[in-house]
Design a protein around this motif. Structure first.
Motif, short mmCIF file in Angstrom:
data_model
loop_
_atom_site.label_atom_id
_atom_site.label_comp_id
_atom_site.label_asym_id
_atom_site.label_seq_id
_atom_site.Cartn_x
_atom_site.Cartn_y
_atom_site.Cartn_z
N GLY A 1 0.81 -1.21 0.00
CA GLY A 1 0.00 0.00 0.00
C GLY A 1 0.85 1.26 0.00
O GLY A 1 0.53 2.23 -0.69
N ALA A 2 1.93 1.24 0.76
CA ALA A 2 2.82 2.41 0.80
C ALA A 2 3.47 2.65 -0.56
O ALA A 2 3.64 3.80 -0.98
N VAL A 3 3.81 1.57 -1.26
CA VAL A 3 4.41 1.71 -2.59
C VAL A 3 3.41 2.36 -3.56
O VAL A 3 3.77 3.24 -4.35
N ILE A 4 2.15 1.95 -3.49
CA ILE A 4 1.12 2.55 -4.34
C ILE A 4 0.94 4.02 -4.02
O ILE A 4 0.92 4.88 -4.92
N ALA A 5 0.82 4.35 -2.73
CA ALA A 5 0.60 5.74 -2.34
C ALA A 5 1.79 6.62 -2.72
O ALA A 5 1.62 7.78 -3.13
N ALA A 6 2.99 6.08 -2.61
CA ALA A 6 4.17 6.84 -2.99
C ALA A 6 4.14 7.17 -4.49
O ALA A 6 4.47 8.29 -4.90
N ARG A 7 3.73 6.19 -5.29
CA ARG A 7 3.62 6.44 -6.73
C ARG A 7 2.61 7.55 -7.01
O ARG A 7 2.88 8.47 -7.80
N MET A 8 1.46 7.49 -6.35
CA MET A 8 0.43 8.50 -6.56
C MET A 8 0.91 9.88 -6.11
O MET A 8 0.53 10.90 -6.69
N GLY A 9 1.75 9.93 -5.06
CA GLY A 9 2.21 11.20 -4.53
C GLY A 9 3.55 11.65 -5.07
O GLY A 9 4.12 12.62 -4.56
N ARG A 10 4.07 10.96 -6.07
CA ARG A 10 5.38 11.27 -6.67
C ARG A 10 6.48 11.28 -5.62
O ARG A 10 7.28 12.24 -5.51
#
Length: 347
Positions: free
Chosen positions: A244-253
């Motif tokens: 989940g953190a990896v996904i959120a990091a991608r969304m937040g650049r």
């Protein structure tokens, strides 16, 4: 370095919403990458002289969406959870050690505390229902769908406004067994190819651990509807939170540095869904856990470091943070040939 924090998972999440986020993940910023590549040719050094540091600076700019990239607020996020399969004797340590190590993080006594202090990184420890381990995946799925969705959503909380580089790690007795089972189910091969000593099991104990991985893969690999379902069946709360953190990091650049075997196995779930899902991630180091090299090969990734480490807790990612900060500092701070009045390469 900020004080550690612990928390419990929040409200239930919807796994279909998370699948939707993956379909909307942004790509790299081409303009920022081009600017980094152009500047690299003007810096006072022979082309390629800083080796991989040069490509790291470009990678960071592309995924932060700005040039030059900056690391003003790096965060090391360590997710901690317990695994029901630990009752099978797959670790040299009892499951109680997970909570004991969380307390050690809180007191500042772990390796990762020292590494965060050295590299001026925030450390956040996310405690995930340690009194409620996942189920034994040799008998049934480790988690329900609501559990895995909530854990994925909980991991997204690590990407707060202002964090500009995220290092991910884990703590959980039994999670190298879960990582081996996930890797084996995703990429095939024998359980023995993926299963290593973890906290130090050897001999008959290692043989028993391999059999646990074999049993879990046999029960769940073909039954899983998709990689997220495989994560539900063979994973753990902390591994889902890492994904989940990896996904959120991608969304937040926010660029990501992944720690060792368990952390990489958690992220591999996402690449099994979308082959570009980990383009914003670097792998910190080659773990001494034997399955990690095989896993990186399957993912097409090369580690930044190879130090024989196998501690977990984000320690390798925290060490690699220094490499990334060095790359960005050189790229942004070096003078160009024109600025330094140094002759460039002969035409």
């Amino acid at each position: 370095m900020s004080d550690d924090q612990t928390a419990e998972p929040g409200p239930e999440a919807d796994l279909e919403e998370i699948r939707g986020l993956m379909r909307a993940m942004p790509g790299p910023d081409k303009a920022a990458a081009d600017a980094a590549r152009s500047r690299e040719t003007e810096l006072t050094k022979p082309a390629g002289a800083l080796g991989r540091l040069e490509t790291i600076a470009e990678w960071a700019a592309a995924w932060q969406g700005r040039h030059p990239a900056k690391v003003d607020r790096p965060r090391v996020a360590v997710f901690a959870a317990n695994h029901g399969v630990a009752a099978r004797g797959v670790s040299a340590y009892p499951a109680d050690v997970t909570a004991q190590m969380v307390a050690n993080f809180q007191r500042g006594g772990a390796a990762v505390n020292q590494l965060c202090a050295v590299h001026d990184a925030e450390l956040r420890v996310y405690e995930m229902a340690l009194d409620h381990p996942t189920l034994d995946f040799t008998l049934e799925p480790a988690m329900g769908e609501a559990d895995v969705a909530t854990a994925l959503a909980y991991g997204m909380m690590a990407v707060e406004e202002g964090v500009d580089l995220l290092c991910l790690g884990e703590m959980g007795i039994g999670n190298s067994t879960s990582a081996a089972a996930l890797s084996c189910a995703l990429f095939g091969g024998a359980a023995a190819d993926w299963t290593g000593p973890g906290t130090g099991v050897q001999g008959d104990a290692l043989t028993a651990k391999i059999k646990v991985v074999e049993a879990g893969v046999a029960l769940h690999a073909q039954a899983a509807a998709d990689p997220f379902d495989l994560l539900r069946r063979l994973g753990g709360l902390e591994l889902a939170a890492i994904a989940g953190a990896v996904i959120a990091a991608r969304m937040g650049r926010v660029p990501v540095i992944l720690d060792g075997f368990a952390c990489t196995a958690a992220a591999a779930i996402l690449q099994a869904i979308d082959e570009t899902a980990l383009d914003h991630c670097l792998i910190a180091h080659r773990s001494a856990e034997p399955g990690h090299g095989r896993l990186m090969q399957a993912l097409g990734k090369e580690p930044l470091l190879d130090l024989g480490m196998r501690l977990g807790e984000g320690s390798g990612a925290a060490v690699a943070l220094g490499v990334v900060k060095s790359a960005i500092a050189c790229h942004a701070g070096m003078a160009t040939f024109a600025e330094a009045a140094v002759s460039g390469p002969a035409a």
